[in-house]
Design a protein around this motif. Structure first.
Motif, PDB file in Angstrom:
ATOM      1  N   THR A 300       9.038 -15.602 -39.856  1.00  0.00           N
ATOM      2  CA  THR A 300       9.215 -16.808 -39.048  1.00  0.00           C
ATOM      3  C   THR A 300       9.717 -17.924 -39.961  1.00  0.00           C
ATOM      4  O   THR A 300       9.225 -18.102 -41.064  1.00  0.00           O
ATOM      5  CB  THR A 300       7.875 -17.219 -38.419  1.00  0.00           C
ATOM      6  OG1 THR A 300       7.467 -16.183 -37.515  1.00  0.00           O
ATOM      7  CG2 THR A 300       7.990 -18.532 -37.665  1.00  0.00           C
ATOM      8  N   SER A 302      10.425 -22.036 -40.099  1.00  0.00           N
ATOM      9  CA  SER A 302      10.218 -23.348 -39.483  1.00  0.00           C
ATOM     10  C   SER A 302      10.873 -24.425 -40.339  1.00  0.00           C
ATOM     11  O   SER A 302      11.017 -24.274 -41.556  1.00  0.00           O
ATOM     12  CB  SER A 302       8.721 -23.645 -39.325  1.00  0.00           C
ATOM     13  OG  SER A 302       8.136 -22.790 -38.366  1.00  0.00           O
ATOM     14  N   MET A 316      15.057 -30.802 -30.295  1.00  0.00           N
ATOM     15  CA  MET A 316      14.204 -29.775 -29.713  1.00  0.00           C
ATOM     16  C   MET A 316      13.235 -30.367 -28.702  1.00  0.00           C
ATOM     17  O   MET A 316      12.937 -29.746 -27.668  1.00  0.00           O
ATOM     18  CB  MET A 316      13.431 -29.055 -30.825  1.00  0.00           C
ATOM     19  CG  MET A 316      14.317 -28.330 -31.832  1.00  0.00           C
ATOM     20  SD  MET A 316      15.394 -27.071 -31.105  1.00  0.00           S
ATOM     21  CE  MET A 316      14.189 -25.782 -30.763  1.00  0.00           C
ATOM     22  N   ASP A 320      15.495 -29.222 -25.811  1.00  0.00           N
ATOM     23  CA  ASP A 320      15.259 -27.830 -26.204  1.00  0.00           C
ATOM     24  C   ASP A 320      16.432 -27.250 -26.987  1.00  0.00           C
ATOM     25  O   ASP A 320      16.757 -26.071 -26.874  1.00  0.00           O
ATOM     26  CB  ASP A 320      14.980 -26.965 -24.971  1.00  0.00           C
ATOM     27  CG  ASP A 320      14.367 -25.621 -25.340  1.00  0.00           C
ATOM     28  OD1 ASP A 320      13.651 -25.558 -26.363  1.00  0.00           O
ATOM     29  OD2 ASP A 320      14.630 -24.626 -24.633  1.00  0.00           O
ATOM     30  N   GLY A 321      17.069 -28.089 -27.813  1.00  0.00           N
ATOM     31  CA  GLY A 321      18.093 -27.598 -28.716  1.00  0.00           C
ATOM     32  C   GLY A 321      19.465 -27.401 -28.125  1.00  0.00           C
ATOM     33  O   GLY A 321      20.330 -26.772 -28.748  1.00  0.00           O
ATOM     34  N   ARG A 322      19.710 -27.947 -26.935  1.00  0.00           N
ATOM     35  CA  ARG A 322      21.015 -27.733 -26.301  1.00  0.00           C
ATOM     36  C   ARG A 322      22.078 -28.702 -26.795  1.00  0.00           C
ATOM     37  O   ARG A 322      23.260 -28.354 -26.857  1.00  0.00           O
ATOM     38  CB  ARG A 322      20.876 -27.854 -24.773  1.00  0.00           C
ATOM     39  CG  ARG A 322      20.059 -26.746 -24.139  1.00  0.00           C
ATOM     40  CD  ARG A 322      20.070 -26.862 -22.622  1.00  0.00           C
ATOM     41  NE  ARG A 322      19.447 -28.096 -22.170  1.00  0.00           N
ATOM     42  CZ  ARG A 322      18.139 -28.243 -21.967  1.00  0.00           C
ATOM     43  NH1 ARG A 322      17.316 -27.220 -22.200  1.00  0.00           N
ATOM     44  NH2 ARG A 322      17.634 -29.380 -21.542  1.00  0.00           N
ATOM     45  N   VAL A 348      19.047 -24.046 -35.116  1.00  0.00           N
ATOM     46  CA  VAL A 348      18.353 -23.801 -33.855  1.00  0.00           C
ATOM     47  C   VAL A 348      18.301 -22.299 -33.560  1.00  0.00           C
ATOM     48  O   VAL A 348      17.268 -21.767 -33.132  1.00  0.00           O
ATOM     49  CB  VAL A 348      19.038 -24.556 -32.703  1.00  0.00           C
ATOM     50  CG1 VAL A 348      18.515 -24.064 -31.344  1.00  0.00           C
ATOM     51  CG2 VAL A 348      18.793 -26.064 -32.824  1.00  0.00           C
ATOM     52  N   LYS A 349      19.408 -21.594 -33.808  1.00  0.00           N
ATOM     53  CA  LYS A 349      19.451 -20.149 -33.554  1.00  0.00           C
ATOM     54  C   LYS A 349      18.441 -19.405 -34.424  1.00  0.00           C
ATOM     55  O   LYS A 349      17.758 -18.487 -33.963  1.00  0.00           O
ATOM     56  CB  LYS A 349      20.860 -19.616 -33.805  1.00  0.00           C
ATOM     57  CG  LYS A 349      21.873 -20.030 -32.741  1.00  0.00           C
ATOM     58  CD  LYS A 349      23.253 -19.455 -33.038  1.00  0.00           C
ATOM     59  CE  LYS A 349      24.259 -19.876 -31.967  1.00  0.00           C
ATOM     60  NZ  LYS A 349      25.615 -19.357 -32.256  1.00  0.00           N
ATOM     61  N   ARG A 352      14.836 -20.192 -33.203  1.00  0.00           N
ATOM     62  CA  ARG A 352      14.543 -19.472 -31.959  1.00  0.00           C
ATOM     63  C   ARG A 352      14.372 -17.979 -32.201  1.00  0.00           C
ATOM     64  O   ARG A 352      13.436 -17.350 -31.690  1.00  0.00           O
ATOM     65  CB  ARG A 352      15.670 -19.712 -30.953  1.00  0.00           C
ATOM     66  CG  ARG A 352      15.615 -21.065 -30.277  1.00  0.00           C
ATOM     67  CD  ARG A 352      16.782 -21.227 -29.344  1.00  0.00           C
ATOM     68  NE  ARG A 352      16.686 -22.449 -28.561  1.00  0.00           N
ATOM     69  CZ  ARG A 352      17.708 -23.014 -27.928  1.00  0.00           C
ATOM     70  NH1 ARG A 352      18.906 -22.451 -27.997  1.00  0.00           N
ATOM     71  NH2 ARG A 352      17.542 -24.115 -27.230  1.00  0.00           N
ATOM     72  N   SER A 353      15.285 -17.381 -32.964  1.00  0.00           N
ATOM     73  CA  SER A 353      15.252 -15.924 -33.132  1.00  0.00           C
ATOM     74  C   SER A 353      14.069 -15.462 -33.974  1.00  0.00           C
ATOM     75  O   SER A 353      13.621 -14.321 -33.842  1.00  0.00           O
ATOM     76  CB  SER A 353      16.563 -15.441 -33.760  1.00  0.00           C
ATOM     77  OG  SER A 353      16.712 -15.932 -35.073  1.00  0.00           O
ATOM     78  N   GLY A 355      11.115 -17.241 -34.040  1.00  0.00           N
ATOM     79  CA  GLY A 355       9.878 -17.757 -33.460  1.00  0.00           C
ATOM     80  C   GLY A 355       9.281 -18.916 -34.216  1.00  0.00           C
ATOM     81  O   GLY A 355       8.062 -19.129 -34.188  1.00  0.00           O
ATOM     82  N   TRP A 357       9.130 -23.175 -35.645  1.00  0.00           N
ATOM     83  CA  TRP A 357       8.928 -24.495 -35.053  1.00  0.00           C
ATOM     84  C   TRP A 357       9.670 -25.555 -35.851  1.00  0.00           C
ATOM     85  O   TRP A 357      10.084 -25.329 -36.988  1.00  0.00           O
ATOM     86  CB  TRP A 357       7.432 -24.840 -35.045  1.00  0.00           C
ATOM     87  CG  TRP A 357       6.610 -23.976 -34.167  1.00  0.00           C
ATOM     88  CD1 TRP A 357       6.423 -24.087 -32.821  1.00  0.00           C
ATOM     89  CD2 TRP A 357       5.845 -22.824 -34.553  1.00  0.00           C
ATOM     90  NE1 TRP A 357       5.602 -23.095 -32.352  1.00  0.00           N
ATOM     91  CE2 TRP A 357       5.230 -22.308 -33.394  1.00  0.00           C
ATOM     92  CE3 TRP A 357       5.631 -22.185 -35.776  1.00  0.00           C
ATOM     93  CZ2 TRP A 357       4.418 -21.180 -33.426  1.00  0.00           C
ATOM     94  CZ3 TRP A 357       4.829 -21.061 -35.811  1.00  0.00           C
ATOM     95  CH2 TRP A 357       4.233 -20.572 -34.643  1.00  0.00           C
TER      96      TRP A 357
END
Length: 476
Positions: A300, A302, A316, A320-322, A348-349, A352-353, A355, A357
């Motif tokens: 993970t 972060s 985020m 949510d990272g868009r 961001v990718k 997310r991939s 898991g 923070w």
């Protein structure tokens, strides 16, 4: 096939030859950033659940199956440690099998970067209730920061392609690394830095290594805009982290960490968040190792930012990272004083991939964490200390548990910003308003780590009495 590579847009997926990239390394179709892509690369280099390849048993040839097996790669990389060749002594080019970006890797521009230590932090582990806490100290690179690992790769490409001038915009560490490697390669370098917003220790490096240093009356993002316009007009090779070859070098600490831990990767890695290329690079490195069967899972990852320079955290939180939420950056941790990070989508990718923070920490939390790391005998620049401050929050939130192995990425050496350290221990770092906002407990905790110098007359009796009083207050 392993020596071939393309540049693939991480946004639209368009693939081009490396020599066809625009001067600003932006995709001509969508404006996205590129990543280096090899015949053996996983189709999604950030995917945590990417399945390692198996030997080909028929049908189309699997390019990955042509690579040496994982055990052979591990043996080869370990064997190179005993070599006297410069590329083998480099902690980047020692792993050149997984970054075949040069026609002749023996001509790589190297200062024997990489091979940085992995320190344990037992005091901080106990304080946080963790069984296992390590720090990968990238500040132990030749110019004192993690930027050396990326710069050796990108600048080697620049020289191989015939460029005479290279340039970067910088908050300090990039400029020092670029100037040093350019000097080593015999290239001319130009540095753009925001006036008054860079630690003198870093600025002195770029000047000492011979760079043309230009201070602009703007912030880092303003320097980037000027530089981007410049490289479109003149044959100057851009060496900011939008350059995908930078990230190929910066992924190699992932290989080092796995090797240093006997190929048993930690559960969690925590990275400072500035321009955000470092988290993207480490994610790419771990994903590639997993895909090739070198490790059995991806950790993970972060990212921690300063509250005053928190565009990823806000992005985020708010959407949510868009879409990036840019900020006017302000923090004493100058290395991450960036309000519009170029590699935010890549980061961001990875988050997310894997898991992970994104967390933010205050100036007071950064200063305390830096002192806590220093109390272990390990110094780092302020931006590195956001990792420990962020870990403290993640543990308190129940997101990291006692039995999980955690590695903090320390990105810069403590001497990069010695004024910060001195001001902290003299209790001159914070403003009166900041002090007033602290609770009594917070003030006491900060005070417990301060070690200001004691000024005495040169009298043996005075010195002895002072030392005895100090020993009584601070018994072993």
């Amino acid at each position: 096939m392993s020596s071939a590579h393309l540049l693939r847009c991480t946004n639209c997926g368009d693939e081009i030859a490396g020599k066809h990239a625009a001067s600003d390394f932006r995709c001509l179709h969508c404006g996205g950033l590129f990543e280096v892509f090899y015949p053996w690369s996983p189709r999604g280099t950030s995917a945590k659940d990417d399945t390692p390849p198996t030997p080909n048993t028929g049908g189309p040839i699997n390019p990955a199956a042509r690579l040496p097996n994982p055990s052979a790669l591990r043996f080869l990389w370990e064997e190179r440690r005993t070599s006297t060749m410069a590329v083998d002594q480099s902690g980047v080019w020692r792993f050149r099998d997984l970054l075949p970006i040069l026609d002749d890797p023996n001509r790589a521009v190297t200062l024997r970067e990489g091979n940085t230590p992995l320190y344990d932090l037992p005091r901080n582990a106990r304080a946080l209730g963790l069984d296992f806490l390590l720090a990968k100290h990238q500040g132990m690179n030749p110019t004192g920061s993690f930027k050396d690992t990326g710069m050796t790769a990108a600048l080697s490409v620049a020289r191989e392609r015939g460029f005479e001038w290279v340039a970067c915009a910088s908050t300090g560490n990039t400029s020092a690394a670029m100037a040093a490697f350019a000097a080593r390669a015999g290239l001319r370098s130009i540095v753009f830095i925001p006036e008054g917003k860079i630690a003198w220790g870093k600025l002195s490096q770029s000047m000492d290594y011979g760079a043309l240093t230009v201070q602009l009356r703007t912030d880092f993002d303003g320097c980037v805009r000027i530089l981007t316009d410049l490289v479109k007009r003149f044959p100057i090779y851009l060496l900011n982290s939008v350059n995908p070859y930078r990230l190929e070098g910066q992924k190699t600490p992932a290989f080092e960490m796995a090797e240093q831990m006997d190929w048993q990767v930690p559960e969690h890695i925590i990275v400072p968040g500035g321009n955000l290329a470092n988290s993207a690079a480490l994610g790419k490195g771990f994903a590639e190792m997993h895909h090739l069967g070198l490790i059995n899972r991806v950790p993970t990852i972060s990212v921690i930012q300063a509250e005053g320079a928190n565009p990823l955290w806000r992005t985020m939180q708010e959407n949510d990272g868009r879409e990036l939420v840019s900020v006017t950056a302000e923090t004493r941790a100058s290395a991450i004083r960036i309000g519009s990070p170029a590699s935010w989508q890549k980061s961001v990718k990875v988050i997310r991939s894997t898991g992970g923070w994104v967390e933010q920490v205050s100036e007071q939390e950064i200063a305390l964490a830096k002192a806590q790391i220093g109390a272990e005998g390990i110094g780092c620049e302020p931006a590195s200390a956001v990792t420990l401050a962020g870990l403290r929050k993640l543990v308190a939130q129940g997101k990291i548990h006692a039995e999980q192995r955690v590695v903090l990425i320390l990105t810069g050496h403590t001497l990069k910003d010695s004024d910060y350290t001195i001001n902290y221990h003299r209790d001159e770092l914070f403003t009166e308003a900041e002090r007033s906002a602290m609770s009594s407990a917070e003030k006491a905790e900060q005070e417990s780590f301060r070690k200001p110098p004691i000024v005495l007359d040169p009298d043996p009796g005075t010195v002895l009495r002072t030392l005895e009083a100090h020993m009584e207050l601070h018994p072993a």
